[in-house]
Write a protein that holds these residues in place. Structure first.
Motif, PDB file in Angstrom:
ATOM      1  N   TYR A   1       0.856  -1.179   0.000  1.00  9.34           N
ATOM      2  CA  TYR A   1       0.000   0.000   0.000  1.00  9.34           C
ATOM      3  C   TYR A   1       0.902   1.243   0.000  1.00  9.34           C
ATOM      4  O   TYR A   1       1.821   1.341   0.789  1.00  9.34           O
ATOM      5  CB  TYR A   1      -0.892   0.026   1.234  1.00  9.34           C
ATOM      6  N   THR A   2       0.590   2.188  -0.878  1.00  4.97           N
ATOM      7  CA  THR A   2       1.378   3.415  -0.978  1.00  4.97           C
ATOM      8  C   THR A   2       0.525   4.586  -0.531  1.00  4.97           C
ATOM      9  O   THR A   2      -0.622   4.741  -0.963  1.00  4.97           O
ATOM     10  CB  THR A   2       1.864   3.638  -2.419  1.00  4.97           C
ATOM     11  N   PHE A   3       1.087   5.421   0.350  1.00  5.52           N
ATOM     12  CA  PHE A   3       0.363   6.570   0.877  1.00  5.52           C
ATOM     13  C   PHE A   3       1.178   7.840   0.625  1.00  5.52           C
ATOM     14  O   PHE A   3       2.406   7.808   0.636  1.00  5.52           O
ATOM     15  CB  PHE A   3       0.109   6.421   2.387  1.00  5.52           C
ATOM     16  N   GLU A   4       0.460   8.940   0.405  1.00  2.00           N
ATOM     17  CA  GLU A   4       1.088  10.243   0.201  1.00  2.00           C
ATOM     18  C   GLU A   4       0.545  11.216   1.237  1.00  2.00           C
ATOM     19  O   GLU A   4      -0.672  11.314   1.424  1.00  2.00           O
ATOM     20  CB  GLU A   4       0.798  10.764  -1.210  1.00  2.00           C
ATOM     21  N   PHE A   5       1.441  11.918   1.911  1.00  2.00           N
ATOM     22  CA  PHE A   5       1.045  12.817   2.975  1.00  2.00           C
ATOM     23  C   PHE A   5       1.610  14.217   2.728  1.00  2.00           C
ATOM     24  O   PHE A   5       2.630  14.363   2.058  1.00  2.00           O
ATOM     25  CB  PHE A   5       1.544  12.309   4.332  1.00  2.00           C
ATOM     26  N   PRO A   6       0.959  15.260   3.271  1.00  2.00           N
ATOM     27  CA  PRO A   6       1.511  16.620   3.148  1.00  2.00           C
ATOM     28  C   PRO A   6       2.814  16.741   3.917  1.00  2.00           C
ATOM     29  O   PRO A   6       3.058  16.018   4.893  1.00  2.00           O
ATOM     30  CB  PRO A   6       0.412  17.506   3.742  1.00  2.00           C
ATOM     31  N   MET A   7       3.655  17.661   3.473  1.00  2.00           N
ATOM     32  CA  MET A   7       4.982  17.798   4.058  1.00  2.00           C
ATOM     33  C   MET A   7       4.918  18.142   5.538  1.00  2.00           C
ATOM     34  O   MET A   7       5.801  17.759   6.319  1.00  2.00           O
ATOM     35  CB  MET A   7       5.762  18.870   3.295  1.00  2.00           C
ATOM     36  N   SER A   8       3.871  18.861   5.967  1.00  2.00           N
ATOM     37  CA  SER A   8       3.761  19.207   7.384  1.00  2.00           C
ATOM     38  C   SER A   8       3.571  17.969   8.254  1.00  2.00           C
ATOM     39  O   SER A   8       3.894  17.983   9.440  1.00  2.00           O
ATOM     40  CB  SER A   8       2.600  20.179   7.604  1.00  2.00           C
ATOM     41  N   ASP A   9       3.029  16.867   7.693  1.00  2.00           N
ATOM     42  CA  ASP A   9       2.864  15.624   8.445  1.00  2.00           C
ATOM     43  C   ASP A   9       4.110  14.747   8.378  1.00  2.00           C
ATOM     44  O   ASP A   9       4.318  13.899   9.249  1.00  2.00           O
ATOM     45  CB  ASP A   9       1.672  14.824   7.899  1.00  2.00           C
ATOM     46  N   ILE A  10       4.924  14.942   7.338  1.00  2.00           N
ATOM     47  CA  ILE A  10       6.076  14.069   7.141  1.00  2.00           C
ATOM     48  C   ILE A  10       7.031  14.141   8.329  1.00  2.00           C
ATOM     49  O   ILE A  10       7.576  13.131   8.774  1.00  2.00           O
ATOM     50  CB  ILE A  10       6.814  14.456   5.840  1.00  2.00           C
ATOM     51  N   ILE A  11       7.216  15.340   8.864  1.00  2.00           N
ATOM     52  CA  ILE A  11       8.134  15.509  10.000  1.00  2.00           C
ATOM     53  C   ILE A  11       7.715  14.613  11.158  1.00  2.00           C
ATOM     54  O   ILE A  11       8.531  13.908  11.759  1.00  2.00           O
ATOM     55  CB  ILE A  11       8.166  16.980  10.448  1.00  2.00           C
ATOM     56  N   GLU A  12       6.400  14.611  11.468  1.00  2.00           N
ATOM     57  CA  GLU A  12       5.915  13.824  12.606  1.00  2.00           C
ATOM     58  C   GLU A  12       5.923  12.327  12.286  1.00  2.00           C
ATOM     59  O   GLU A  12       6.225  11.506  13.150  1.00  2.00           O
ATOM     60  CB  GLU A  12       4.506  14.281  12.984  1.00  2.00           C
ATOM     61  N   ILE A  13       5.581  11.973  11.037  1.00  2.00           N
ATOM     62  CA  ILE A  13       5.563  10.546  10.683  1.00  2.00           C
ATOM     63  C   ILE A  13       6.974   9.976  10.734  1.00  2.00           C
ATOM     64  O   ILE A  13       7.192   8.857  11.222  1.00  2.00           O
ATOM     65  CB  ILE A  13       4.922  10.358   9.295  1.00  2.00           C
ATOM     66  N   ASP A  14       7.949  10.735  10.223  1.00  2.00           N
ATOM     67  CA  ASP A  14       9.336  10.277  10.303  1.00  2.00           C
ATOM     68  C   ASP A  14       9.758  10.047  11.754  1.00  2.00           C
ATOM     69  O   ASP A  14      10.446   9.078  12.074  1.00  2.00           O
ATOM     70  CB  ASP A  14      10.264  11.316   9.663  1.00  2.00           C
ATOM     71  N   ASP A  15       9.314  10.955  12.623  1.00  2.00           N
ATOM     72  CA  ASP A  15       9.695  10.868  14.031  1.00  2.00           C
ATOM     73  C   ASP A  15       9.067   9.657  14.702  1.00  2.00           C
ATOM     74  O   ASP A  15       9.621   9.117  15.669  1.00  2.00           O
ATOM     75  CB  ASP A  15       9.287  12.153  14.744  1.00  2.00           C
ATOM     76  N   ARG A  16       7.909   9.221  14.210  1.00  2.00           N
ATOM     77  CA  ARG A  16       7.179   8.122  14.858  1.00  2.00           C
ATOM     78  C   ARG A  16       7.188   6.837  14.027  1.00  2.00           C
ATOM     79  O   ARG A  16       6.414   5.930  14.282  1.00  2.00           O
ATOM     80  CB  ARG A  16       5.737   8.563  15.128  1.00  2.00           C
ATOM     81  N   GLN A  17       8.075   6.762  13.046  1.00  2.00           N
ATOM     82  CA  GLN A  17       8.121   5.584  12.186  1.00  2.00           C
ATOM     83  C   GLN A  17       8.497   4.327  12.973  1.00  2.00           C
ATOM     84  O   GLN A  17       7.939   3.247  12.748  1.00  2.00           O
ATOM     85  CB  GLN A  17       9.106   5.807  11.044  1.00  2.00           C
ATOM     86  N   LYS A  18       9.417   4.456  13.921  1.00  2.00           N
ATOM     87  CA  LYS A  18       9.805   3.292  14.722  1.00  2.00           C
ATOM     88  C   LYS A  18       8.660   2.800  15.587  1.00  2.00           C
ATOM     89  O   LYS A  18       8.520   1.599  15.821  1.00  2.00           O
ATOM     90  CB  LYS A  18      11.019   3.640  15.585  1.00  2.00           C
ATOM     91  N   ARG A  19       7.819   3.724  16.057  1.00  2.00           N
ATOM     92  CA  ARG A  19       6.677   3.305  16.869  1.00  2.00           C
ATOM     93  C   ARG A  19       5.681   2.531  16.015  1.00  2.00           C
ATOM     94  O   ARG A  19       5.090   1.558  16.460  1.00  2.00           O
ATOM     95  CB  ARG A  19       6.005   4.526  17.491  1.00  2.00           C
ATOM     96  N   LEU A  20       5.491   2.965  14.769  1.00  2.00           N
ATOM     97  CA  LEU A  20       4.612   2.215  13.872  1.00  2.00           C
ATOM     98  C   LEU A  20       5.169   0.820  13.623  1.00  2.00           C
ATOM     99  O   LEU A  20       4.428  -0.162  13.595  1.00  2.00           O
ATOM    100  CB  LEU A  20       4.450   2.969  12.545  1.00  2.00           C
ATOM    101  N   GLN A  21       6.477   0.720  13.452  1.00  2.00           N
ATOM    102  CA  GLN A  21       7.077  -0.599  13.232  1.00  2.00           C
ATOM    103  C   GLN A  21       6.935  -1.476  14.460  1.00  2.00           C
ATOM    104  O   GLN A  21       6.707  -2.685  14.350  1.00  2.00           O
ATOM    105  CB  GLN A  21       8.550  -0.413  12.854  1.00  2.00           C
ATOM    106  N   SER A  22       7.041  -0.876  15.646  1.00  2.00           N
ATOM    107  CA  SER A  22       6.895  -1.668  16.868  1.00  2.00           C
ATOM    108  C   SER A  22       5.467  -2.165  17.058  1.00  2.00           C
ATOM    109  O   SER A  22       5.232  -3.130  17.783  1.00  2.00           O
ATOM    110  CB  SER A  22       7.317  -0.838  18.087  1.00  2.00           C
ATOM    111  N   LEU A  23       4.505  -1.516  16.410  1.00  2.00           N
ATOM    112  CA  LEU A  23       3.115  -1.955  16.497  1.00  2.00           C
ATOM    113  C   LEU A  23       2.781  -3.040  15.489  1.00  2.00           C
ATOM    114  O   LEU A  23       1.661  -3.549  15.472  1.00  2.00           O
ATOM    115  CB  LEU A  23       2.180  -0.760  16.275  1.00  2.00           C
TER     116      LEU A  23
END
Length: 630
Positions: A495-517
């Motif tokens: 699945y491919t998702f596209e997000f606005p740049m203002s969200d990218i900063i937060e998603i990058d910061d929480r990418q490890k938490r998503l992987q841990s889930l």
């Protein structure tokens, strides 16, 4: 001798800087406004270390005349207004004459500029004083660089947030400017990486696509309305796309971005009943009015304004949004390209409808008692059956989430001696509590497709079916989300998702938490992410939409602990996946619901605290019918 004295101009500027220059994004905002007022058509912003090391803004505007150099960093020196009457009809973004003086007081500034009618000039300003002014290069426009921000105010540095937070706020400022001025090309380079780029061709829908992504731009609906005082126009995003905060409501007045709770609420009210609770729309709205009807001289940041006809404006905006949404056919488009040669796999699942239990007199007479069977936390008596090819949609919604996903590994059986009797009085007490969570209940029927009517010898019970399944699913999701490991569902086609740049900063910061889930997620582009596997507790009826909503949910949370986040996500998932009111169930479905509820740790309230079951005693019923007189 008196003790009152006039402060030095350098101290005055530092005090003013505390109001005007709150953070690096405030500097970017003030300088962008100056570039726009100078009729720039191309603006480039270069940021290093979230603006703390360097902020550089280059534009092709009218420039600054070389004779104005000595006045450039003086407080209240401006070319925007001449007299007090001008304050009542502000038409420019800047007008106070405080921005450069405040920035120069807390940073090192260099300005290289050329006015169309003047000579090129280079000016260097440090810590509130003019350090150098010499001839500059022949170049149209202005090139201004701010370095070592807050170098002489260490207390301000101490309370700066993380680099990611400050970068996100800078991106947010530039995105809002780009949405308000689609005719200007904006380019942001953050730590040598381009984050925002708009063409400046005047096409607002194209700017929406550049900032929020093509999918959101497809759902953008243009609207426009006017009366004698106001002209409102912009784009509304269809209500099937929502966000978890109001930050995506972009409202500008005379092309000046503002923050107004009442105007934001008017937009939300216009979407009334079209969006779920605690979800907010995306909108880009510009309001044009006579400058005499709005006061922008309220706060140094110039994002708070006052209207002389605020109620009329709120009503016009709300009715315009409501009318435009009413004209739209708001049936979500679910047509999607079918994956090429995607193999369907069949997996075993747990059948909760076939339960091995000891014969029970009450069960044989048609009564339902879900907790009288011998039940142990350390063993299971569910049988494994192949997954059906076709499932009844209603029955699928009733069953526990585990039915719709991969089979969970069976837990190890306890030693033989522990299967016959509890080892300690504590274990015996725990087993007794497990059996007494729900009393013996007999199913009577359903009321209004919403409440289950039950009875026993003490009276009548009413169960809210939505609250009941919320509790069931909440405990399921809570257990699986908080577990250290979880089974994953691999995807042949990510699945491919596209997000606005203002969200990218937060998603990058929480990418490890998503992987841990349990998510296998990786960045595949500047604003694109690919998910190649997801945890098996995600509903398999529409996993792509659920995954996207969860990623938005993660990015919208700023300050929270991991346990708090998991709790909130479990509540959100349980509410979303539960059956709603006016949903009629047959008797086997009601029995399955009651069976699952009886196995819950706390079957009395939903995750939001609403009661699942209420009881009316036989005495109370008889008293209402005057069968008893006391």
């Amino acid at each position: 001798m008196g003790s009152i004295k006039v402060l030095d101009s350098a101290i005055q500027n530092k005090i003013a800087a505390g109001e005007v220059v709150e953070r690096p994004s405030s500097v970017v905002k003030e300088l962008l406004e100056n570039s726009i007022d100078a009729n720039a058509r191309q603006i480039e912003v270069f940021i290093e270390e979230s603006g703390m090391k360097q902020i550089r803004i280059v534009d092709d505007g009218d420039g600054i005349h070389h004779t104005d150099g000595p006045l450039l960093f003086q407080r209240h020196a401006t070319s925007k207004i001449d007299m007090d009457y001008d304050l009542f009809q502000i038409r420019s973004l800047g007008f106070r004459g405080e921005a450069l003086a405040s920035i120069g007081a807390v940073a090192k500034v260099t300005v290289e500029t050329k006015h169309v009618d003047g000579n090129p000039v280079f000016i260097r300003f440090e810590g509130g004083r003019l350090a150098e002014q010499i001839p500059g290069k022949e170049r149209k426009g202005t090139d201004i660089t701010i370095t070592d921000l807050f170098y002489n105010t260490p207390a301000r540095l101490k309370y700066m947030r993380s680099m990611r937070t400050e970068s996100g706020k800078i991106i947010d400022v530039i995105q809002r400017m780009a949405l308000a001025y689609p005719n200007i090309s904006f380019r942001l380079v953050l730590d040598h990486s381009e984050k925002v780029m708009t063409k400046g061709n005047g096409n607002l829908k194209e700017v929406i696509s550049d900032i929020y992504g093509l999918n959101i731009a497809r759902h953008a609906v243009a609207f426009e309305t006017r009366d004698a005082d106001f002209h409102i126009r912009g784009f509304l995003i269809r209500p099937e796309i929502t966000r978890s905060s109001r930050n995506y409501l972009n409202i500008s007045v005379n092309r000046r971005f503002i923050r107004s709770f009442r105007l934001s609420q008017a937009v939300i009210n216009g979407y009334h009943t079209l969006q779920p609770k605690d979800k907010y729309p995306i909108a880009i709205i510009d309001i044009t009015m006579d400058p005499k009807l709005v006061d922008v001289n309220v706060h140094p940041a110039k994002t708070e304004v006052r209207f002389s006809k605020e109620r009329e404006l709120n009503q016009l905006l709300e009715s315009a949004v409501r009318s435009r949404m009413k004209d739209e056919m708001l049936i979500p488009d679910v047509t999607r390209k079918a994956p090429v040669a995607r193999q369907q796999t069949t997996q075993d699942t747990l059948d909760f409808s076939n339960v091995e239990r000891q014969p029970d007199k009450r069960t044989e007479t048609g009564r339902h008692h879900p907790v009288t069977r011998n039940f142990s936390k350390t063993s299971t008596d569910y049988r494994i059956v192949p997954k059906k090819t076709v499932l009844n949609e209603t029955q699928e919604a009733i069953g526990p989430p585990a039915e719709r996903h991969v089979q969970k590994p069976a837990r190890e059986a306890p030693p033989a001696e522990s299967q016959t009797a509890p080892d300690t009085p504590i274990e015996a007490a725990e087993e007794a509590v497990e059996k007494e969570k729900l009393p013996y209940l007999e199913i009577v029927g359903q009321l209004h497709g919403t409440y289950i009517i039950l009875q026993n010898d003490t009276g009548m019970y009413m169960m809210d079916q939505h609250a009941a399944q919320e509790r069931i699913k909440y405990e399921y999701y809570s257990e699986n989300i908080t577990r250290g490991k979880t089974d994953r569902v691999p995807l042949l086609i990510p699945y491919t998702f596209e997000f606005p740049m203002s969200d990218i900063i937060e998603i990058d910061d929480r990418q490890k938490r998503l992987q841990s889930l349990g998510f296998d997620i990786e960045k595949t582009g500047i604003r694109q992410y690919a998910v190649t596997a997801y945890p098996n507790w995600i509903d398999d009826r529409n996993p792509e939409a659920d995954i996207e909503e969860l990623i938005h949910f993660v990015s919208s949370k700023s300050d929270f602990s991991v346990s708090q986040y998991k709790e909130e996500m479990a509540i959100m998932m349980s509410c979303k996946q539960s059956i709603k009111a006016n949903h009629y169930l047959d008797r086997p479905q009601i029995e399955a619901l009651l069976e699952s509820l009886g196995s819950c740790r706390s079957p009395y309230t939903c995750p939001h605290g609403r009661p699942v079951i209420i009881h009316m005693s036989t005495y109370e019923i008889e008293r209402m019918f005057n069968r008893v007189m006391k």
